[in-house]
Design an enzyme around this catalytic site. Structure first.
Site, PDB file in Angstrom:
ATOM      1  N   GLU A   1      -5.248   3.810  15.429  1.00 23.79           N
ATOM      2  CA  GLU A   1      -5.074   2.231  15.834  1.00 23.79           C
ATOM      3  C   GLU A   1      -6.438   2.016  16.771  1.00 23.79           C
ATOM      4  O   GLU A   1      -6.258   1.239  17.743  1.00 23.79           O
ATOM      5  CB  GLU A   1      -3.922   2.267  16.651  1.00 23.79           C
ATOM      6  CG  GLU A   1      -2.659   2.367  15.938  1.00 23.79           C
ATOM      7  CD  GLU A   1      -2.084   1.237  14.919  1.00 23.79           C
ATOM      8  OE1 GLU A   1      -2.998   0.298  14.873  1.00 23.79           O
ATOM      9  OE2 GLU A   1      -1.222   1.539  14.563  1.00 23.79           O
TER      10      GLU A   1
ATOM     11  N   CYS B   1      -0.536 -11.094  -5.452  1.00 19.49           N
ATOM     12  CA  CYS B   1      -0.716 -11.018  -7.006  1.00 19.49           C
ATOM     13  C   CYS B   1      -0.034  -9.756  -7.607  1.00 19.49           C
ATOM     14  O   CYS B   1       0.075  -9.674  -8.881  1.00 19.49           O
ATOM     15  CB  CYS B   1      -2.022 -11.344  -7.444  1.00 19.49           C
ATOM     16  SG  CYS B   1      -3.374  -9.987  -6.870  1.00 19.49           S
TER      17      CYS B   1
ATOM     18  N   PRO C   1      -6.649  -2.505   5.589  1.00 18.48           N
ATOM     19  CA  PRO C   1      -5.645  -3.462   6.034  1.00 18.48           C
ATOM     20  C   PRO C   1      -4.426  -2.839   6.463  1.00 18.48           C
ATOM     21  O   PRO C   1      -4.238  -1.612   6.215  1.00 18.48           O
ATOM     22  CB  PRO C   1      -5.380  -4.605   4.922  1.00 18.48           C
ATOM     23  CG  PRO C   1      -5.611  -3.779   3.787  1.00 18.48           C
ATOM     24  CD  PRO C   1      -6.779  -2.696   3.910  1.00 18.48           C
TER      25      PRO C   1
HETATM   26 ZN   LIG Z   1      -3.842 -11.015  -4.602  1.00 20.18          ZN
END
Ligand SMILES: [Zn+2]
Length: 196
Positions: free
Chosen positions: A93, A151, A14
């Site tokens: 990219e 998180c 990502p």
């Molecule tokens: Zn998370």
């Protein structure tokens, strides 16, 4: 390290996973320790870093030749000619390329060592561009995982699109002027895919 004379390594993950840094690192290693002749390419629409340069978020940078976003037979012939004197070819990219990008990679990987980097998925959580096809042709795939921004404990595989810090809930949602568009890496539990 991927040290095959010919073949394909794909670096994917990502946003904020330091893919460009890993690409530059592998190109630098090939040049410095193996004495390879290296060349880097990027799409001309990837303008974040400036013209003819790739800059990673942690500070590595290197010159890159620009290619049109849409790969045609003519572009393929030009790149092959351009690459004749080089041993190692890097492409950054790669998710942005359209047209015959798969054909271009396929033509290169039987005579050169090719290292490709690109986003795995778009903000909807779907395969980005032709990355899936390119990964399928690879000798080696290196998946990069930043920590999830939400998180802060699981590894992130998604790029979450945000408007004013909140997940975008609709596909193709317009981000109005004055609103702040941003992205952050998220894990599968924290990622909120947009609905239709
Ligand atoms: Zn998370």
């Amino acid at each position: 390290m991927f040290i095959e004379e010919i073949g394909l390594k794909v670096i994917t993950g990502p946003m904020f996973s330091e893919k460009s840094g890993e690409l530059i690192h592998s190109i630098n290693m090939a040049e410095t320790y193996e004495g390879k002749k290296v060349i880097l390419f990027k799409p001309n629409i990837a303008t974040r870093d400036g013209k003819n340069i790739i800059v990673s978020r942690t500070g590595l940078s290197r010159r890159a030749e620009e290619l049109p976003e849409f790969i045609t037979d003519e572009v393929i012939e030009n790149v092959l000619e351009n690459c004749e004197q080089y041993d190692v070819v890097g492409i950054d990219e790669t998710q942005f390329f359209k047209g015959k990008i798969v054909e271009l990679v396929q033509r290169l990987i039987f005579t050169k060592r090719v290292v490709v980097s690109g986003l795995n998925m778009d903000y909807e959580g779907k395969p980005f561009g032709k990355m899936g096809d390119i990964i399928a042709m690879a000798d080696e795939v290196q998946h990069m995982y930043p920590v999830c921004s939400k998180c802060k404990k699981r590894r992130a595989i998604f790029s979450q699109r945000l408007s004013n810090g909140k997940p975008v809930t609709k596909k193709g949602q317009t981000i109005y002027e004055g609103d702040k568009e941003s992205y952050e890496p998220r894990c599968r539990v924290c990622f909120k895919p947009p609905f239709d």
